[in-house]
Design a protein around this motif. Structure first.
Motif, PDB file in Angstrom:
ATOM      1  N   GLU A  11       0.830  -1.207   0.000  1.00 48.00           N
ATOM      2  CA  GLU A  11       0.000   0.000   0.000  1.00 48.00           C
ATOM      3  C   GLU A  11       0.864   1.257   0.000  1.00 48.00           C
ATOM      4  N   LYS A  24      -7.707   3.254  -2.367  1.00 44.03           N
ATOM      5  CA  LYS A  24      -6.342   2.964  -1.948  1.00 44.03           C
ATOM      6  C   LYS A  24      -5.449   2.701  -3.165  1.00 44.03           C
ATOM      7  N   TYR A  26      -1.645   1.048  -4.550  1.00 43.60           N
ATOM      8  CA  TYR A  26      -0.656   0.033  -4.206  1.00 43.60           C
ATOM      9  C   TYR A  26       0.469   0.013  -5.225  1.00 43.60           C
ATOM     10  N   GLU A  51      -6.357   0.065  -6.154  1.00 47.25           N
ATOM     11  CA  GLU A  51      -6.630  -1.269  -5.608  1.00 47.25           C
ATOM     12  C   GLU A  51      -7.361  -2.152  -6.623  1.00 47.25           C
TER      13      GLU A  51
END
Length: 346
Positions: A11, A24, A26, A51
């Motif tokens: 992350e 999110k 990554y 994500e």
């Protein structure tokens, strides 16, 4: 023998990640590297994606390639949309009528489009649609070498790769992020995020260095955005030749006029208004009513929007780490030094 298609996800954490949505991000990295011309021991670094990319990474790697596919690859805001239109028209007998009726989004789809949308899709719907396109297919991608379809390197279709001054690309991406990805930080915060490599597809240095190592591949044509601005007709002719297309002087002139930014801005099929609506809606961004996909389309715009401090940061942290540019800088520096010594000896 079954290949390991697993990847690691780390992350992204940054104080400059400021979005209205809570998506999110990554850094994705394959556990087992793909087969590419860079060799089995090449250490592909992680790259930044939302994500949602985890649903598609393996499917993209296993995507079936056809010998007559044509790919346009480039880091975001490097001029891919401009290049796409030129490539599609050259590959479709300059069918301007069709180009103006059908959105570029469908004529020349983005391979990993679903990865960029923070919504659940029917997992394979986008890739299935691309698979149904009759040959020859024209496909765009911003993905780095190690995350493109693995068959791209064995089937060897034609690939056209475009690069652009990193500072101009960053400024253009800033406006894109604000209108389409709900970025609500300051300009300087975005530039810091870009330098960290924590924007979609980042970091840029890895992306460029990986592609630059493929300059000996005969199925890849490398184009600079600045060359398109400097001498578009020359680029049109060289691209037509690469695609195996014959084009006369009158057709070059006609395509040149069609590809002028003012002309393309008026063409709704090029400005991808359908994609702007989808992206801004699902990302909960405040779409600037004056925002258009094809913005200024000029060079050196960074001088109006980037402070001297950030200009120096980009040159130090990005441009000097691009191996091809560093080599040129060393050669020029050595020649200047040799010339200086020669003058002194005289």
């Amino acid at each position: 023998m079954e290949r390991n298609m697993e990847f690691s996800m780390e992350e992204v954490s940054s104080k400059y990640l400021k979005f209205r949505s809570d998506l999110k991000y990554y850094k994705y990295k394959w556990v087992s590297p793909p087969k590419t011309p860079l060799g089995p021991d090449y250490d592909f670094q992680g790259f930044c994606m939302p994500e949602t990319h985890k649903q598609y990474a393996k499917m993209i790697r296993e995507f079936k390639i056809r010998p007559d596919d044509v790919f346009v690859c480039g880091y975001p805001k490097s001029g891919t949309s401009w290049l796409q239109e030129m490539v599609w028209l050259l590959g479709n007998d300059l069918n301007y009528r069709k180009a103006e009726k059908i959105s570029q989004m469908f004529r020349f789809p983005l391979l990993e489009l679903a990865s960029n949308l923070p919504v659940d899709q029917s997992i394979s719907v986008v890739l299935d649609q691309i698979d149904l396109i009759p040959s020859p297919r024209f496909i765009k991608s911003h993905l780095p070498v190690g995350h493109l379809p693995e068959e791209l390197w064995s089937v060897k279709p034609k690939i056209i790769q475009i690069q652009r001054n990193s500072k101009d690309a960053a400024v253009s991406l800033l406006h894109h992020y604000r209108s389409l990805h709900a970025f609500n930080g300051t300009k300087d915060e975005f530039f810091n995020l870009y330098l960290e490599g924590n924007v979609y597809y980042g970091p840029l240095v890895n992306y460029i260095n990986e592609f630059d190592k493929l300059r000996d591949q005969s199925n890849i044509l490398f184009i600079n955005y600045e060359d398109m601005k400097r001498d578009l007709k020359k680029v049109i002719r060289s691209t037509a030749d690469f695609l195996g297309k014959t084009i006369n002087a009158e057709q070059v002139d006609e395509l040149y006029q069609y590809l002028q930014p003012e002309s393309m801005r008026k063409n709704k099929a090029c400005n991808q208004e359908d994609m702007l609506f989808v992206c801004s809606t699902v990302c909960h961004s405040l779409l600037d009513p004056d925002f258009i996909f094809i913005r200024k389309a000029t060079t050196d715009t960074y001088k109006d929007e980037m402070s001297q401090q950030f200009i120096e940061k980009f040159e130090e942290q990005i441009e000097r780490k691009i191996e091809r540019l560093s080599v040129k800088e060393e050669i020029i520096g050595k020649r200047l030094k040799d010339f200086s010594i020669s003058c002194e000896e005289r």
